[in-house]
Write a protein that holds these residues in place. Structure first.
Motif, PDB file in Angstrom:
ATOM      1  N   PRO A  60      27.777 -10.201   0.296  1.00 17.30           N
ATOM      2  CA  PRO A  60      27.133  -8.997  -0.024  1.00 17.30           C
ATOM      3  C   PRO A  60      25.785  -9.412  -0.974  1.00 17.30           C
ATOM      4  CG  PRO A  60      29.165  -8.309   0.185  1.00 17.30           C
ATOM      5  CD  PRO A  60      29.412  -9.866   0.062  1.00 17.30           C
ATOM      6  N   ASN A  61      24.633  -9.067  -0.824  1.00 19.36           N
ATOM      7  CA  ASN A  61      23.617  -9.367  -1.843  1.00 19.36           C
ATOM      8  C   ASN A  61      23.564  -7.897  -2.758  1.00 19.36           C
ATOM      9  OD1 ASN A  61      22.291  -7.764  -0.201  1.00 19.36           O
ATOM     10  ND2 ASN A  61      20.941  -9.285   0.368  1.00 19.36           N
ATOM     11  N   GLU A  62      22.625  -8.051  -3.645  1.00 22.88           N
ATOM     12  CA  GLU A  62      22.137  -6.803  -4.604  1.00 22.88           C
ATOM     13  C   GLU A  62      21.894  -5.750  -3.604  1.00 22.88           C
ATOM     14  OE1 GLU A  62      19.465  -5.518  -8.008  1.00 22.88           O
ATOM     15  OE2 GLU A  62      18.935  -7.537  -7.139  1.00 22.88           O
ATOM     16  N   TYR A  63      21.276  -5.774  -2.741  1.00 18.56           N
ATOM     17  CA  TYR A  63      20.700  -4.611  -1.808  1.00 18.56           C
ATOM     18  C   TYR A  63      22.096  -4.114  -1.082  1.00 18.56           C
ATOM     19  CZ  TYR A  63      18.300  -1.745   1.556  1.00 18.56           C
ATOM     20  OH  TYR A  63      17.715  -0.734   2.265  1.00 18.56           O
ATOM     21  N   THR A  64      22.811  -5.038  -0.600  1.00 17.59           N
ATOM     22  CA  THR A  64      24.016  -4.257   0.199  1.00 17.59           C
ATOM     23  C   THR A  64      24.993  -3.595  -1.030  1.00 17.59           C
ATOM     24  OG1 THR A  64      23.953  -6.601   1.320  1.00 17.59           O
ATOM     25  CG2 THR A  64      26.011  -5.111   1.752  1.00 17.59           C
ATOM     26  N   TYR A  65      25.094  -4.261  -2.048  1.00 17.96           N
ATOM     27  CA  TYR A  65      25.833  -3.484  -3.074  1.00 17.96           C
ATOM     28  C   TYR A  65      25.497  -2.082  -3.364  1.00 17.96           C
ATOM     29  CZ  TYR A  65      29.271  -6.933  -4.748  1.00 17.96           C
ATOM     30  OH  TYR A  65      30.333  -7.796  -4.745  1.00 17.96           O
ATOM     31  N   ASN A  66      23.900  -1.996  -3.523  1.00 16.11           N
ATOM     32  CA  ASN A  66      23.145  -0.748  -3.957  1.00 16.11           C
ATOM     33  C   ASN A  66      23.402   0.158  -2.851  1.00 16.11           C
ATOM     34  OD1 ASN A  66      22.160  -0.731  -6.613  1.00 16.11           O
ATOM     35  ND2 ASN A  66      21.194  -2.590  -5.788  1.00 16.11           N
ATOM     36  N   VAL A  67      23.143  -0.161  -1.520  1.00 19.70           N
ATOM     37  CA  VAL A  67      23.485   0.809  -0.375  1.00 19.70           C
ATOM     38  C   VAL A  67      24.911   1.564  -0.494  1.00 19.70           C
ATOM     39  CG1 VAL A  67      23.963   0.771   2.078  1.00 19.70           C
ATOM     40  CG2 VAL A  67      21.741  -0.361   1.070  1.00 19.70           C
ATOM     41  N   LEU A  68      25.905   0.612  -0.564  1.00 21.77           N
ATOM     42  CA  LEU A  68      27.171   1.265  -0.550  1.00 21.77           C
ATOM     43  C   LEU A  68      27.518   2.077  -1.965  1.00 21.77           C
ATOM     44  CD1 LEU A  68      29.645   1.387   1.149  1.00 21.77           C
ATOM     45  CD2 LEU A  68      30.622  -0.566   0.056  1.00 21.77           C
ATOM     46  N   ILE A  69      26.946   1.463  -3.276  1.00 19.46           N
ATOM     47  CA  ILE A  69      26.936   2.523  -4.421  1.00 19.46           C
ATOM     48  C   ILE A  69      26.302   3.574  -4.026  1.00 19.46           C
ATOM     49  CG2 ILE A  69      25.931   2.713  -6.495  1.00 19.46           C
ATOM     50  CD1 ILE A  69      26.513  -0.510  -6.670  1.00 19.46           C
ATOM     51  N   CYS A  70      24.980   3.723  -3.575  1.00 16.91           N
ATOM     52  CA  CYS A  70      24.454   4.911  -3.280  1.00 16.91           C
ATOM     53  C   CYS A  70      25.221   6.066  -2.589  1.00 16.91           C
ATOM     54  CB  CYS A  70      23.039   4.489  -2.559  1.00 16.91           C
ATOM     55  SG  CYS A  70      21.886   6.100  -2.454  1.00 16.91           S
ATOM     56  N   GLY A  71      25.994   5.258  -1.348  1.00 25.67           N
ATOM     57  CA  GLY A  71      26.633   6.035  -0.447  1.00 25.67           C
ATOM     58  C   GLY A  71      27.828   6.681  -0.961  1.00 25.67           C
ATOM     59  N   PHE A  72      28.394   6.177  -2.213  1.00 27.06           N
ATOM     60  CA  PHE A  72      29.639   6.734  -2.945  1.00 27.06           C
ATOM     61  C   PHE A  72      28.885   7.646  -3.687  1.00 27.06           C
ATOM     62  CE2 PHE A  72      32.061   2.902  -1.823  1.00 27.06           C
ATOM     63  CZ  PHE A  72      33.142   3.769  -1.166  1.00 27.06           C
ATOM     64  N   CYS A  73      28.020   7.461  -4.438  1.00 20.35           N
ATOM     65  CA  CYS A  73      27.299   8.715  -5.109  1.00 20.35           C
ATOM     66  C   CYS A  73      26.879   9.707  -4.319  1.00 20.35           C
ATOM     67  CB  CYS A  73      25.703   8.061  -5.792  1.00 20.35           C
ATOM     68  SG  CYS A  73      26.136   6.732  -7.099  1.00 20.35           S
ATOM     69  N   MET A  74      26.541   9.627  -3.145  1.00 26.06           N
ATOM     70  CA  MET A  74      26.306  10.686  -2.142  1.00 26.06           C
ATOM     71  C   MET A  74      27.370  11.687  -1.844  1.00 26.06           C
ATOM     72  SD  MET A  74      23.370   8.826   0.333  1.00 26.06           S
ATOM     73  CE  MET A  74      23.125  10.244   1.337  1.00 26.06           C
ATOM     74  N   ILE A  75      28.498  11.274  -1.818  1.00 21.57           N
ATOM     75  CA  ILE A  75      29.600  12.039  -1.484  1.00 21.57           C
ATOM     76  C   ILE A  75      30.415  12.585  -2.767  1.00 21.57           C
ATOM     77  CG2 ILE A  75      30.043  10.893   0.610  1.00 21.57           C
ATOM     78  CD1 ILE A  75      32.307   9.374  -0.486  1.00 21.57           C
ATOM     79  N   GLY A  76      29.857  12.163  -4.019  1.00 23.53           N
ATOM     80  CA  GLY A  76      30.221  12.378  -5.385  1.00 23.53           C
ATOM     81  C   GLY A  76      31.464  11.611  -6.079  1.00 23.53           C
ATOM     82  N   ASP A  77      31.626  10.727  -5.309  1.00 23.66           N
ATOM     83  CA  ASP A  77      32.868   9.457  -5.942  1.00 23.66           C
ATOM     84  C   ASP A  77      32.076   8.481  -6.667  1.00 23.66           C
ATOM     85  OD1 ASP A  77      34.790   7.845  -5.981  1.00 23.66           O
ATOM     86  OD2 ASP A  77      35.351   7.392  -3.932  1.00 23.66           O
ATOM     87  N   LEU A  78      31.755   9.131  -7.933  1.00 22.33           N
ATOM     88  CA  LEU A  78      31.149   8.224  -8.759  1.00 22.33           C
ATOM     89  C   LEU A  78      32.134   7.016  -9.375  1.00 22.33           C
ATOM     90  CD1 LEU A  78      29.194  10.969 -10.841  1.00 22.33           C
ATOM     91  CD2 LEU A  78      28.466   9.555  -9.170  1.00 22.33           C
ATOM     92  N   GLN A  79      33.372   7.381  -9.456  1.00 25.32           N
ATOM     93  CA  GLN A  79      34.420   6.370  -9.686  1.00 25.32           C
ATOM     94  C   GLN A  79      34.372   5.182  -9.090  1.00 25.32           C
ATOM     95  OE1 GLN A  79      38.217   7.653 -10.035  1.00 25.32           O
ATOM     96  NE2 GLN A  79      39.213   5.535 -10.967  1.00 25.32           N
ATOM     97  N   GLU A  80      34.051   5.188  -7.688  1.00 25.27           N
ATOM     98  CA  GLU A  80      34.123   4.193  -6.969  1.00 25.27           C
ATOM     99  C   GLU A  80      32.727   3.427  -6.896  1.00 25.27           C
ATOM    100  OE1 GLU A  80      35.395   1.415  -4.483  1.00 25.27           O
ATOM    101  OE2 GLU A  80      36.664   2.866  -5.405  1.00 25.27           O
TER     102      GLU A  80
END
Length: 616
Positions: free
Chosen positions: A375-395
């Motif tokens: 995974p590159n930086e963009y792939t990481y940020n896509v998944l980080i954004c997904g967890f933020c959207m469902i409120g899982d800030l810890q993940e």
């Protein structure tokens, strides 16, 4: 102080015409040398005087050539080491003024191995007025300039020296312009080819068309194509492919499709790139029937859809909230033996995150890693954004840390992703802390950073801090966008500060930003909440004149507000506009309006309502 040249070099300068003349015969220097003096023939090793003179001449020529080589070496050394070498050459070798032959330049050019110094030396020799450049010198220097990608210098050289290069050299110059991104100069140079009596090959025209497409300069494409037709050069299938891509860039997808049908009728098909661009545009326009048709055409014409073709399809589906269909195609591709690359995995993970399918997104994440795709930086940020959207800030924070542990630096994008997640989940103080942390670490805060935090602060009701951030955005020299103004306008309308909202509106228009439908609706609803229904109706009228369609709820809010103010004629007009657009009547609004009409006991209003209800 100038160095005194050696006596041999002085001799060389004085006898340069003899040296440079390949037909020179040493015997012509003295008639005595033409005599043959007899010698004792009893000695078998004796030689004639003529033979001795010939040997002497060979020795002289070798010495002369050696002296010429030494001269060139000294000139090259001075040119390489002294900034103002012109003055040095004139003072150190005054007889150099007598060199009018091209052989001196050619030897300096060969030994110098620096086209820019050679060009300067060439122009200096011309300035001596005795140097007349020959075609070989011009050709070698021109080709070297093109080879060095010095396209502008090569073009100037032609104009300055009045030199006509060969066709192949001219076409290489056009290629050089295109590779340097100077398509405008390539286009200008095409128009000058006629003056050289040259017509460029179809390969060169296509190269310029390709460069124009890369820059998304469709006006260049059409100008080139027009000149190409005027020159009598027949377009090939590659040319057609670039024209199709130009139509796609201009969002004239139906014209691109018509052109495709024409070439298919002629029995040829453009490259996959052209098909991919069309598929992408049709996906954007939600014309999935056309997408399916293009895929079938590709297969029928042996243009097998590649991974990039399906990537466009999946990206288009995910972008249009059809992630389920995109996911089905993605899995089908894997079952059929395709090997998705990192970009396709990232695209699909992003689509799943948009649908809040974080479980499936996480599965793809691990599947991607198992396939050896890091995974590159963009792939990481896509998944980080997904967890933020469902409120899982810890993940989200856990993934962010993992990304940095892998060596990816903290960037504007990674901070923006976390700030967005914190704002969406109401953790505004934490978001503000990250915002300040960016400044401390020297990480650039872009317009997205400011817009995200302004929106979060407005949603939290902190209008004062939002305004301060907006002012800071302007002070930093950033260009505000619609997303910079919209949260502030919405919040001002919500707290019934309509003057400030309209002031921001006017500033937005002065910045050249076109207010959105939502911006208009905020103002209308804001006036209704303030009890200024007439002003709200004026804004609605302007909105409809601009061919903008408000939501049904905006109409209903205005109808209700006008009815409350006993502006029943106006309320009926708004209701009629709502029906004309195609919205149906809401039961609550109809009941409220009918009760008002009954209270008025107005036959005229009842007649108008009856006609309106017939249309609705």
């Amino acid at each position: 102080m100038a160095r005194t040249p050696t006596s041999f070099l002085i001799f060389l300068f004085q006898n340069h015409r003899t040296i440079q003349n390949p037909k020179f015969n040493p015997k012509s220097l003295d008639p005595i040398r033409n005599l043959i003096i007899p010698v004792d023939t009893s000695n078998s090793k004796s030689e004639t005087i003529e033979t001795q003179i010939r040997n002497d001449g060979d020795d002289n020529r070798q010495q002369e050539q050696h002296g010429f080589t030494k001269l060139v070496e000294e000139i090259c050394g001075i040119i390489r080491t002294q900034p103002r070498w012109e003055n040095t050459l004139l003072s150190q070798f005054p007889p150099i003024l007598s060199f009018s032959q091209s052989s001196l330049f050619l030897e300096v050019f060969r030994r110098q191995n620096n086209v820019f110094l050679s060009l300067r030396f060439f122009h200096w020799l011309i300035s001596l007025s005795q140097f007349s450049p020959d075609s070989l010198s011009c050709k070698l220097l021109f080709d070297a300039l093109v080879e060095s990608k010095a396209s502008s210098l090569a073009k100037s050289f032609i104009e300055c020296v009045k030199f006509t290069p060969e066709k192949s050299s001219l076409e290489r110059l056009i290629r050089c312009f295109c590779e340097n991104g100077s398509v405008d100069q390539a286009l200008d140079f095409f128009s000058k080819l006629d003056s050289f009596g040259v017509c460029a090959s179809i390969e060169t025209w296509n190269l310029a068309l390709s460069a124009s497409i890369r820059l998304k300069k469709t006006d260049y494409v059409w100008n080139l194509y027009r000149e190409m037709m005027d020159s009598g050069v027949a377009a090939d299938v590659e040319t057609v492919g670039y024209l199709i891509q130009a139509f796609c860039i201009e969002n004239k997808i139906e014209r691109a499709y018509e052109l495709l049908r024409q070439v298919l009728h002629d029995g040829v098909a453009p490259s996959n790139v052209s098909f991919n661009k069309m598929i992408s545009r049709f996906c954007n326009d939600k014309k999935y029937g056309r997408v399916s048709e293009l895929l079938h055409i590709m297969i029928a014409k042996n243009c097998k859809p590649d991974i990039y073709t399906y990537q466009e399809v999946i990206h288009g589906l995910c972008k249009r909230r059809k992630g389920i269909e995109g996911y089905r195609i993605f899995n089908d591709l894997k079952d059929r033996g395709y090997a998705p690359d990192r970009v396709m995995y990232t695209t699909m993970i992003h689509g799943l995150c948009e649908m809040r399918w974080l479980g499936e997104a996480r599965k793809l994440w691990f599947d991607m890693i198992r396939k050896g795709l890091v995974p590159n930086e963009y792939t990481y940020n896509v998944l980080i954004c997904g967890f933020c959207m469902i409120g899982d800030l810890q993940e989200a924070h856990k993934l962010d840390k993992e990304m940095h542990d892998r060596g990816y630096k903290e960037t504007t994008v990674s901070y923006n992703t976390l700030i967005m997640g914190l704002c969406v989940n109401g953790k505004i103080e934490n978001a503000c802390s990250l915002f300040e942390e960016m400044l401390q670490k020297g990480i650039f805060r872009d317009i997205i950073t400011y817009n995200t935090l302004i929106r979060g602060l407005c949603k939290d009701g902190n209008l004062t801090k939002s305004q301060e951030l907006f002012e800071e955005l302007l002070a930093q020299g950033l260009q505000p966008s619609s997303s910079s103004y919209t949260p502030l306008i919405e919040q001002f309308c919500r707290v019934r500060k309509m003057d400030q909202a309209i002031e921001l509106w006017m500033d937005m228009e002065n910045q050249g930003i076109v207010p959105s439908v939502y911006n208009h609706e905020c103002i209308i609803v804001g006036f209704c909440d303030q009890g200024s229904a007439v002003e709200g109706m004026q804004w609605l009228s302007e909105m409809l004149n601009k061919k903008l369609v408000p939501q049904k709820s905006t109409f209903e809010r205005l109808v209700k507000c006008l009815s409350q103010k006993d502006k029943l004629d106006d309320a009926l007009l708004v209701l009629g506009s709502m029906f004309n657009i195609g919205y149906k009547s809401c039961e609550n609004v109809s009941d409220f309006l009918v009760s008002k009409l009954c209270g008025e006991n107005s036959f005229h209003i009842e007649t108008c309502l009856g006609k309106i209800l017939e249309r609705g």
